[in-house]
Design a protein around this motif. Sequence first.
Motif, PDB file in Angstrom:
ATOM      1  N   HIS A   1       9.070   3.312  -0.039  1.00  0.00           N
ATOM      2  CA  HIS A   1      10.002   3.158  -1.166  1.00  0.00           C
ATOM      3  C   HIS A   1       9.377   2.358  -2.309  1.00  0.00           C
ATOM      4  O   HIS A   1       9.716   2.574  -3.478  1.00  0.00           O
ATOM      5  CB  HIS A   1      11.313   2.512  -0.705  1.00  0.00           C
ATOM      6  N   GLN A   2       8.445   1.448  -2.010  1.00  0.00           N
ATOM      7  CA  GLN A   2       7.784   0.695  -3.075  1.00  0.00           C
ATOM      8  C   GLN A   2       6.856   1.595  -3.891  1.00  0.00           C
ATOM      9  O   GLN A   2       6.649   1.368  -5.083  1.00  0.00           O
ATOM     10  CB  GLN A   2       7.002  -0.477  -2.491  1.00  0.00           C
TER      11      GLN A   2
ATOM     12  N   THR B   1       7.355   5.026  -4.272  1.00  0.00           N
ATOM     13  CA  THR B   1       8.170   5.987  -5.031  1.00  0.00           C
ATOM     14  C   THR B   1       8.920   5.325  -6.174  1.00  0.00           C
ATOM     15  O   THR B   1       9.343   6.011  -7.105  1.00  0.00           O
ATOM     16  CB  THR B   1       9.173   6.703  -4.104  1.00  0.00           C
ATOM     17  N   GLU B   2       9.074   3.999  -6.130  1.00  0.00           N
ATOM     18  CA  GLU B   2       9.772   3.286  -7.197  1.00  0.00           C
ATOM     19  C   GLU B   2       8.816   2.669  -8.210  1.00  0.00           C
ATOM     20  O   GLU B   2       9.259   2.055  -9.185  1.00  0.00           O
ATOM     21  CB  GLU B   2      10.651   2.181  -6.595  1.00  0.00           C
ATOM     22  N   ASN B   3       7.508   2.832  -8.003  1.00  0.00           N
ATOM     23  CA  ASN B   3       6.514   2.240  -8.891  1.00  0.00           C
ATOM     24  C   ASN B   3       6.220   3.205 -10.046  1.00  0.00           C
ATOM     25  O   ASN B   3       5.601   4.251  -9.852  1.00  0.00           O
ATOM     26  CB  ASN B   3       5.237   1.930  -8.102  1.00  0.00           C
ATOM     27  N   GLU B   4       6.652   2.848 -11.245  1.00  0.00           N
ATOM     28  CA  GLU B   4       6.532   3.747 -12.396  1.00  0.00           C
ATOM     29  C   GLU B   4       5.078   3.997 -12.784  1.00  0.00           C
ATOM     30  O   GLU B   4       4.726   5.092 -13.239  1.00  0.00           O
ATOM     31  CB  GLU B   4       7.307   3.176 -13.595  1.00  0.00           C
TER      32      GLU B   4
ATOM     33  N   LYS C   1       3.693   6.538 -10.432  1.00  0.00           N
ATOM     34  CA  LYS C   1       4.266   7.866 -10.752  1.00  0.00           C
ATOM     35  C   LYS C   1       3.558   8.512 -11.930  1.00  0.00           C
ATOM     36  O   LYS C   1       3.364   9.729 -11.954  1.00  0.00           O
ATOM     37  CB  LYS C   1       5.759   7.728 -11.050  1.00  0.00           C
TER      38      LYS C   1
ATOM     39  N   GLU D   1       7.519  10.903  -1.130  1.00  0.00           N
ATOM     40  CA  GLU D   1       8.972  11.086  -1.138  1.00  0.00           C
ATOM     41  C   GLU D   1       9.454  11.952   0.025  1.00  0.00           C
ATOM     42  O   GLU D   1      10.621  11.885   0.408  1.00  0.00           O
ATOM     43  CB  GLU D   1       9.415  11.710  -2.465  1.00  0.00           C
TER      44      GLU D   1
ATOM     45  N   SER E   1      16.096   7.902   3.593  1.00  0.00           N
ATOM     46  CA  SER E   1      16.042   6.638   2.857  1.00  0.00           C
ATOM     47  C   SER E   1      15.743   5.473   3.788  1.00  0.00           C
ATOM     48  O   SER E   1      14.995   4.554   3.438  1.00  0.00           O
ATOM     49  CB  SER E   1      17.378   6.397   2.135  1.00  0.00           C
TER      50      SER E   1
END
Length: 242
Positions: free
Chosen positions: A80-81, A83-86, A89, A100, A105
Amino acid sequence: MAVATYYAPKSIKDMVYRLSFNDSLGIESRILAGGTDLIIQMKNAVLEPECIVDIKKVPEATRIAIEEDCVYLGAAVPAHQITENETLKSLFPGLVESVEYIGSSQIQSRATVGGNLSNASPAGDTIPALVVNDAECVIWGPSGERRIPVTKYVTGVQTNCLQSDEFLLALSFKLPSARSSDAYIRFTPRTEMDIAVVGAAARLRLDQRNRCVAAELALGAIDTRVISTRDIADLLIGSTLD
């Protein structure tokens, strides 16, 4: 599930010591990163290690660093860290796409890219994406650090190149060149929660006229290891994508 001794070293030095000590006594050790594969395999008696060595307390294993010429991704960074790192990405959208797909979740809060790679399932979603992005494996053992291309890490179905006294600390990537990007897509029989029938990763680089000047393609789940399809990738070079 067999009872195993548990250790959580807090440094690279302590990890190396514990694995080396166990190896010298013939004690079978397994690394715990997220545990989403290991715990199930132990519960089903597929694996029965005598000792579990948790890597999550080692700071370098849980770090993401965007440096001048490369990206450093700790082997125990939760999915999750990533997939949440812009920044990740924008640099590696395909790699993030592959992450992903690692479970629900709840699983995303535990599962790691290092674990997904080390479990070495032919259908591991992140492995084709790691291959096309030329990931380098940062491995530690009694002789210190060694680095190998990710293509040499997986050696077969659920086997990798690690010696019994070594562990995967991190993955390293060169920053992508201008006008290049990656992508990942997979086919499953029913839902996203299914194991892939085939997974495909790609990295392309275009020139100023949008012609392909470099291409890397890799397929997972169709053989014991990821297949780099060099001949197909070469067909794209010189073409204009549409």
